[in-house]
Design an enzyme around this catalytic site. Structure first.
Site, PDB file in Angstrom:
ATOM      1  N   SER A 222       2.589  10.558   5.008  1.00  0.00           N
ATOM      2  CA  SER A 222       2.308   9.613   3.921  1.00  0.00           C
ATOM      3  C   SER A 222       2.727   8.207   4.323  1.00  0.00           C
ATOM      4  CB  SER A 222       3.007  10.051   2.637  1.00  0.00           C
ATOM      5  OG  SER A 222       4.390   9.908   2.787  1.00  0.00           O
ATOM      6  N   ARG A 226      -0.273   5.631   4.518  1.00  0.00           N
ATOM      7  CA  ARG A 226      -0.273   4.627   3.438  1.00  0.00           C
ATOM      8  C   ARG A 226      -0.567   3.240   4.017  1.00  0.00           C
ATOM      9  NH1 ARG A 226       4.457   5.274   1.910  1.00  0.00           N
ATOM     10  NH2 ARG A 226       4.062   6.700   0.191  1.00  0.00           N
ATOM     11  N   ASN A 230      -4.176   1.288   3.449  1.00  0.00           N
ATOM     12  CA  ASN A 230      -4.239   0.003   2.761  1.00  0.00           C
ATOM     13  C   ASN A 230      -4.872  -1.075   3.622  1.00  0.00           C
ATOM     14  OD1 ASN A 230      -2.866  -0.332  -0.021  1.00  0.00           O
ATOM     15  ND2 ASN A 230      -1.623   1.182   1.060  1.00  0.00           N
TER      16      ASN A 230
END
Lengths: 289, 156
Positions: A222, A226, A230
């Site tokens: 994660s 992440r 993004n």
């Protein structure tokens, strides 16, 4: 560039694909080493190939970070009025140090520098997203004849995953070092379900282990995805905006870039913050089991 | 978007950057920060101490000023008293002196009066005799009338 293309779906798709392709160096299936000329060729090279653009930019930015902070650290003075560079670096160090003090309760000389490096390096890598999307690739293409040139290292999943896996490796290392093999094993098997009855506890152990191992493995994934997600999404939107007619581009790219400044800082901060939190977990000893 | 050896290269460079930061960047900056914090804390403590000392000194000065004021007013009142005394004494002396001068003047006047009266009476007697001589146109034996003249002089 999109404006140079003849228009149509194929060109737009090609433009997007082109911008999402790294400059990959590796062994072609026929045995010779070289640059991949398409996404298919790049993936055919397998694991033992390297994204030259990601490496170039990330190392360059890392060196810029090291240089700036080293220049400040070299001439740091306690007395007297600090210059702007020293002020900047000191405020960064102090900010990171305060966050580390708040969130990290162990004792380690590594966490501060680790957090600072992550914060500034990830920020610089993200910052490359604000460079107009075709400037550097076009320059590289025309001057050096480089076909693919992605300038934002954090839109390369390898880069973000490498950092998150490095953090994960540190987590595992310190978990063993601080808690010992037994303590670490206990942490993985005695939680979240525990029982006073030994037999019940043994039955619960596999369940606990499964839950804990999933949560442990999910942390680096994660963490890395992440940041990657993004920045990749942000980059993709810049690419899509670049496909619009020239007069419409500023109307969309300027607001998106301004919004993206927030994303850039926030993602760098989140990556640093989570690293500190994860390292704190690795350093925490549970005396209750 | 494929996982490849970039992962390793990136991890290695990450390691070196963290190492660099740990060796050359973090320690000098953080120690400078801590040192400055200590210096500022010391400075603030010193300022606090200075303020306290100043307060104490102010109180001391106020006390001394008060004492000096009391002393000064004491001195002034003493001086006033002394002044009054001197004035009083001077007045008394003056009165005594004036009395003395007055009495001596009185004595002198009395003396003068006596002398004048004596001289006058002598002159009167001689004038009276001369007058009588003139009136009587003849010589009168002063001895024969001395008793009368003495009586006259006593009356004057």
């Amino acid at each position: 560039m999109a404006s140079e293309s003849n228009g149509g779906v194929i060109d737009a798709t090609g433009y997007i694909k082109h911008h999402l392709q790294n400059l990959t160096y590796g062994q072609h299936p026929d045995g010779h080493w070289g640059i991949a000329h398409s996404a298919e060729e790049a993936s055919a090279m397998g694991f033992w190939s390297i994204n030259l653009d990601s490496m170039f930019w990330s190392i360059l930015l890392g060196c810029i970070f090291c240089l700036i902070f080293w220049l400040a650290a070299r001439k740091v003075t306690v007395g007297g009025v600090p210059g702007p560079l020293q002020n900047f670096c000191e405020s960064m160090v102090e900010g990171v140090d305060n966050i580390v003090k708040e969130s990290f309760h162990g004792k380690s000389d590594l966490i501060g520098p680790l957090a600072l490096t992550i914060a500034v390096w990830v920020f610089l890598m993200n910052l490359m997203d604000l460079v107009p999307i075709d400037f550097i690739p076009e320059f590289a293409k025309r001057v050096f004849g480089i076909e693919y040139f992605k300038v934002v290292p954090s839109t390369d999943v390898n880069v973000t995953m490498a950092m998150s896996l490095s953090v994960f490796a540190l987590m595992i290392y310190y978990s063993f070092k601080i808690k010992g093999a037994k303590g670490f094993a206990a942490e993985l098997t005695m939680h979240p379900f525990s029982a006073d009855n030994k037999v019940v506890q043994i039955i619960l152990m596999p369940i606990n282990f499964f839950l804990e191992i999933v949560s442990l493995i999910s942390k680096p994934i994660s963490l890395g995805l992440r940041l990657f997600g993004n920045l990749y999404a942000g980059e993709l939107i810049f690419i899509l905006i670049a496909l619009l007619p020239a007069f419409a581009q500023p109307l969309l790219s300027v607001p998106w870039a301004i919004f993206h400044i927030l994303v850039i800082v926030l993602q760098a901060f989140i990556f640093m913050m989570l690293t500190i939190v994860y390292m704190n977990m690795a350093f925490e000893t549970h005396d209750d089991h | 978007m494929t996982i490849n050896a970039t992962l390793l290269g990136q991890a290695i460079s990450f390691f070196f950057f963290v190492l660099f930061c740990m060796k050359f960047v973090w320690p000098p900056l953080i120690s400078a920060l801590r040192e400055r914090q200590a210096t500022i804390a010391e400075g603030l403590a010193a300022a606090e101490q200075g303020a306290q000392a100043q307060e104490v000194a102010q109180a001391e000065a106020d006390k001394m000023l008060g004492e000096a004021k009391t002393q000064a007013s004491e001195i002034v009142s003493q001086a006033q008293k002394r002044h009054n005394e001197i004035v009083e004494e001077a007045k008394q002396n003056a009165v005594l002196e004036s009395d003395r001068i007055k009495s001596s003047a009185q004595a002198e006047i009395d003396q003068e009066v006596v002398t004048a009266r004596a001289a006058l009476s002598k002159q009167v007697s001689s004038v009276a005799v001369a007058g009588a001589e003139k009136i009587l146109q003849r010589e009168v034996d002063p001895k024969a009338h001395a008793a009368i003249l003495d009586d006259l002089i006593a009356k004057i």
